[in-house]
Design a protein around this motif. Structure first.
Motif, PDB file in Angstrom:
ATOM      1  N   LEU A  51       0.898  -1.130   0.008  1.00  0.00           N
ATOM      2  CA  LEU A  51       0.009   0.159   0.179  1.00  0.00           C
ATOM      3  C   LEU A  51       0.806   1.197   0.006  1.00  0.00           C
ATOM      4  CD1 LEU A  51      -2.935   0.724   2.072  1.00  0.00           C
ATOM      5  CD2 LEU A  51      -1.049   2.165   2.185  1.00  0.00           C
ATOM      6  N   LEU A  52       1.782   1.190   0.761  1.00  0.00           N
ATOM      7  CA  LEU A  52       2.767   2.678   0.684  1.00  0.00           C
ATOM      8  C   LEU A  52       3.619   2.580  -0.392  1.00  0.00           C
ATOM      9  CD1 LEU A  52       4.028   2.213   4.695  1.00  0.00           C
ATOM     10  CD2 LEU A  52       2.109   3.886   3.581  1.00  0.00           C
ATOM     11  N   THR A  53       3.985   1.382  -0.927  1.00  0.00           N
ATOM     12  CA  THR A  53       4.708   1.673  -2.077  1.00  0.00           C
ATOM     13  C   THR A  53       3.853   2.168  -3.279  1.00  0.00           C
ATOM     14  OG1 THR A  53       5.988  -0.427  -1.579  1.00  0.00           O
ATOM     15  CG2 THR A  53       6.082   0.236  -3.877  1.00  0.00           C
ATOM     16  N   LEU A  54       2.700   1.645  -3.519  1.00  0.00           N
ATOM     17  CA  LEU A  54       1.927   2.128  -4.527  1.00  0.00           C
ATOM     18  C   LEU A  54       1.578   3.623  -4.352  1.00  0.00           C
ATOM     19  CD1 LEU A  54      -0.216  -0.945  -5.149  1.00  0.00           C
ATOM     20  CD2 LEU A  54       1.559  -0.100  -6.551  1.00  0.00           C
ATOM     21  N   THR A  55       1.447   4.102  -3.205  1.00  0.00           N
ATOM     22  CA  THR A  55       1.170   5.625  -2.750  1.00  0.00           C
ATOM     23  C   THR A  55       2.386   6.310  -2.713  1.00  0.00           C
ATOM     24  OG1 THR A  55       1.192   5.232  -0.404  1.00  0.00           O
ATOM     25  CG2 THR A  55      -0.932   5.079  -1.615  1.00  0.00           C
ATOM     26  N   GLY A  56       3.425   5.863  -3.218  1.00  0.00           N
ATOM     27  CA  GLY A  56       4.741   6.792  -3.154  1.00  0.00           C
ATOM     28  C   GLY A  56       5.481   7.016  -2.008  1.00  0.00           C
ATOM     29  N   ARG A  57       5.164   6.307  -1.118  1.00  0.00           N
ATOM     30  CA  ARG A  57       5.564   6.476   0.486  1.00  0.00           C
ATOM     31  C   ARG A  57       6.903   5.541   0.684  1.00  0.00           C
ATOM     32  NH1 ARG A  57       0.603   9.017  -0.501  1.00  0.00           N
ATOM     33  NH2 ARG A  57       0.361  10.680   1.081  1.00  0.00           N
ATOM     34  N   MET A  58       7.000   4.412  -0.206  1.00  0.00           N
ATOM     35  CA  MET A  58       7.932   3.618   0.112  1.00  0.00           C
ATOM     36  C   MET A  58       8.904   3.182  -1.255  1.00  0.00           C
ATOM     37  SD  MET A  58       6.808   0.904   3.001  1.00  0.00           S
ATOM     38  CE  MET A  58       8.476   0.232   3.553  1.00  0.00           C
ATOM     39  N   ARG A  59      10.187   3.010  -1.126  1.00  0.00           N
ATOM     40  CA  ARG A  59      10.769   2.675  -2.851  1.00  0.00           C
ATOM     41  C   ARG A  59      10.859   1.142  -3.129  1.00  0.00           C
ATOM     42  NH1 ARG A  59      14.439   5.228  -5.989  1.00  0.00           N
ATOM     43  NH2 ARG A  59      14.113   7.049  -4.746  1.00  0.00           N
ATOM     44  N   PRO A  60      10.397   0.786  -3.827  1.00  0.00           N
ATOM     45  CA  PRO A  60      10.266  -0.598  -4.135  1.00  0.00           C
ATOM     46  C   PRO A  60      11.897  -1.032  -4.610  1.00  0.00           C
ATOM     47  CG  PRO A  60       9.466   0.347  -6.193  1.00  0.00           C
ATOM     48  CD  PRO A  60       9.413   1.502  -4.990  1.00  0.00           C
ATOM     49  N   SER A  61      11.957  -2.527  -4.588  1.00  0.00           N
ATOM     50  CA  SER A  61      13.574  -2.777  -4.617  1.00  0.00           C
ATOM     51  C   SER A  61      13.453  -3.479  -6.254  1.00  0.00           C
ATOM     52  CB  SER A  61      13.795  -4.070  -3.772  1.00  0.00           C
ATOM     53  OG  SER A  61      13.651  -3.574  -2.138  1.00  0.00           O
ATOM     54  N   GLU A  62      12.528  -3.950  -6.755  1.00  0.00           N
ATOM     55  CA  GLU A  62      12.347  -4.547  -8.132  1.00  0.00           C
ATOM     56  C   GLU A  62      11.166  -4.169  -8.704  1.00  0.00           C
ATOM     57  OE1 GLU A  62      13.427  -8.717  -7.525  1.00  0.00           O
ATOM     58  OE2 GLU A  62      11.271  -9.071  -7.098  1.00  0.00           O
ATOM     59  N   LEU A  70       1.849   8.074 -13.179  1.00  0.00           N
ATOM     60  CA  LEU A  70       3.252   8.401 -12.913  1.00  0.00           C
ATOM     61  C   LEU A  70       4.143   7.353 -12.305  1.00  0.00           C
ATOM     62  CD1 LEU A  70       1.737  11.161 -10.476  1.00  0.00           C
ATOM     63  CD2 LEU A  70       2.982  11.445 -12.607  1.00  0.00           C
ATOM     64  N   ARG A  71       5.272   6.894 -13.097  1.00  0.00           N
ATOM     65  CA  ARG A  71       5.970   6.056 -12.807  1.00  0.00           C
ATOM     66  C   ARG A  71       6.826   5.706 -11.454  1.00  0.00           C
ATOM     67  NH1 ARG A  71       6.705   1.418 -16.215  1.00  0.00           N
ATOM     68  NH2 ARG A  71       9.225   0.362 -15.767  1.00  0.00           N
ATOM     69  N   LEU A  72       6.617   4.718 -10.678  1.00  0.00           N
ATOM     70  CA  LEU A  72       7.386   4.750  -9.482  1.00  0.00           C
ATOM     71  C   LEU A  72       8.864   3.930  -9.685  1.00  0.00           C
ATOM     72  CD1 LEU A  72       3.965   3.862  -7.504  1.00  0.00           C
ATOM     73  CD2 LEU A  72       5.508   6.004  -7.106  1.00  0.00           C
ATOM     74  N   PRO A  73       9.742   4.327  -8.777  1.00  0.00           N
ATOM     75  CA  PRO A  73       9.745   5.290  -7.795  1.00  0.00           C
ATOM     76  C   PRO A  73      10.111   6.563  -8.216  1.00  0.00           C
ATOM     77  CG  PRO A  73      11.730   4.169  -7.652  1.00  0.00           C
ATOM     78  CD  PRO A  73      11.041   3.536  -8.825  1.00  0.00           C
ATOM     79  N   ARG A  74      10.419   6.745  -9.461  1.00  0.00           N
ATOM     80  CA  ARG A  74      11.133   8.139 -10.158  1.00  0.00           C
ATOM     81  C   ARG A  74       9.940   9.434  -9.778  1.00  0.00           C
ATOM     82  NH1 ARG A  74      10.536  10.834 -14.740  1.00  0.00           N
ATOM     83  NH2 ARG A  74       9.694   8.885 -15.872  1.00  0.00           N
ATOM     84  N   ALA A  76       7.698   9.376  -7.391  1.00  0.00           N
ATOM     85  CA  ALA A  76       7.010   9.446  -5.898  1.00  0.00           C
ATOM     86  C   ALA A  76       6.456  10.528  -5.446  1.00  0.00           C
ATOM     87  CB  ALA A  76       8.020   8.606  -5.075  1.00  0.00           C
ATOM     88  N   ALA A  77       7.130  11.610  -5.581  1.00  0.00           N
ATOM     89  CA  ALA A  77       6.725  12.897  -4.988  1.00  0.00           C
ATOM     90  C   ALA A  77       5.249  13.334  -5.907  1.00  0.00           C
ATOM     91  CB  ALA A  77       7.805  13.927  -5.151  1.00  0.00           C
ATOM     92  N   ALA A  78       5.215  13.141  -6.841  1.00  0.00           N
ATOM     93  CA  ALA A  78       4.090  13.477  -7.586  1.00  0.00           C
ATOM     94  C   ALA A  78       2.971  12.403  -7.400  1.00  0.00           C
ATOM     95  CB  ALA A  78       4.273  13.483  -9.086  1.00  0.00           C
ATOM     96  N   VAL A  79       3.271  11.437  -6.893  1.00  0.00           N
ATOM     97  CA  VAL A  79       2.288  10.320  -6.785  1.00  0.00           C
ATOM     98  C   VAL A  79       1.717  10.665  -5.287  1.00  0.00           C
ATOM     99  CG1 VAL A  79       1.580   7.988  -6.013  1.00  0.00           C
ATOM    100  CG2 VAL A  79       3.095   8.366  -7.975  1.00  0.00           C
TER     101      VAL A  79
END
Length: 278
Positions: A51-62, A70-74, A76-79
């Protein structure tokens, strides 16, 4: 990017690794704007981290993911600007000592201070107050919370709220910012069957109004939700949601698999530490 009426969410082989192993791994699904997305899985399987990854609060590893185009994690701030958090333990919890009115007033002030335009900030005080009041009223209405029905109306402290009332308040606070996506952790935790049905009806109504809803649940997800499962298994989505078919195969680390007492809170803390957030 999708409009603020709803954000599409997609993930492909998404994974996040913390100091003690994988919080979640190989998550893949696709959901259109205005979807109700339910994240199922056993405790410790990385539901909150996802949940936190998809809302831009955590950075995925792969892997890769997009929220609102909006592409994550690049991005993330906009997300984070379009995705609001409802109740997430350890991240966006209600203060039990504050009243309902204090929570609403604080959130409206923060919204105006950090997300308002310069033109809005320069409007006369009366106009700003009226605008904030209108936002609060709309958010409360959408969340199905009428402060007048509470024991002490708006002066009721959070500690005196029932579980479902607290959930509605958290959702209302998130809606004040008019997000394209709202994320709710433990959506059905400690609820009776009747209350659980009410909670899902609330989240379903938000999705019907166009806001994408991402909700973590312990019990079975509604049949009309796009279901994403963490832990062993596959995801399914119903045809009437207007989303594409999804599939998820999520594995956990050996340490997580061998320790069934691990909780989502512990996994979230580990992953936050790995990403430099606390």
């Amino acid at each position: 990017m999708d409009s603020l009426h709803g954000a599409a969410v997609t993930a492909g082989n998404l994974g996040l690794k913390g100091p003690h192993g994988w919080a979640f791994r190989e998550v893949s699904f696709s959901a259109g704007p205005g979807s109700l997305i339910a994240v199922e899985g056993p405790s410790g399987s990385g539901r909150t981290c996802l949940l936190l990854t998809l809302t831009g609060r955590m950075r995925p590893s792969e892997g890769h993911a997009e929220t609102g185009g909006l592409r994550l994690p690049r991005r993330a701030a906009a997300v984070r600007r379009i995705a609001a958090l409802g109740p997430v333990p350890g991240v966006s919890e209600l203060d039990p000592a504050l009243t309902v009115a204090e929570h609403l007033r604080e959130r409206a002030l923060l919204q105006r201070r950090y997300d308002g335009s310069l033109r809005a900030l320069l409007r006369p005080r009366r106009e700003r107050a009226a605008s904030a009041g209108a936002r609060i009223d709309a958010a409360l209405d959408a969340a199905g919370l009428d402060p007048a029905t509470l024991p002490k109306a708006e002066r009721t402290r959070v500690r005196d709220l029932e579980r479902l009332e607290a959930l509605r308040l958290s959702v209302a606070l998130a809606l004040i910012g008019r997000p394209a996506l709202i994320a709710v952790d433990d959506a059905d935790l400690k609820l009776s069957d009747a209350e659980r049905a009410e909670a899902w009806e609330l989240l379903r109504s938000l999705a019907a109004d166009g806001t994408t809803v991402l909700a973590v649940c312990s019990g079975p997800a509604p049949a009309d939700a796009v279901t994403v499962r963490t832990g062993a298994g596959t995801t399914e989505s119903t045809a009437d949601t207007g989303t594409t078919s999804t599939s998820t195969s999520t594995s956990t680390s050996t340490s997580t698999t061998n320790n069934s007492t691990d909780t989502d809170d512990e996994g979230t803390a580990d992953a936050l530490a790995a990403t430099g957030r606390s």
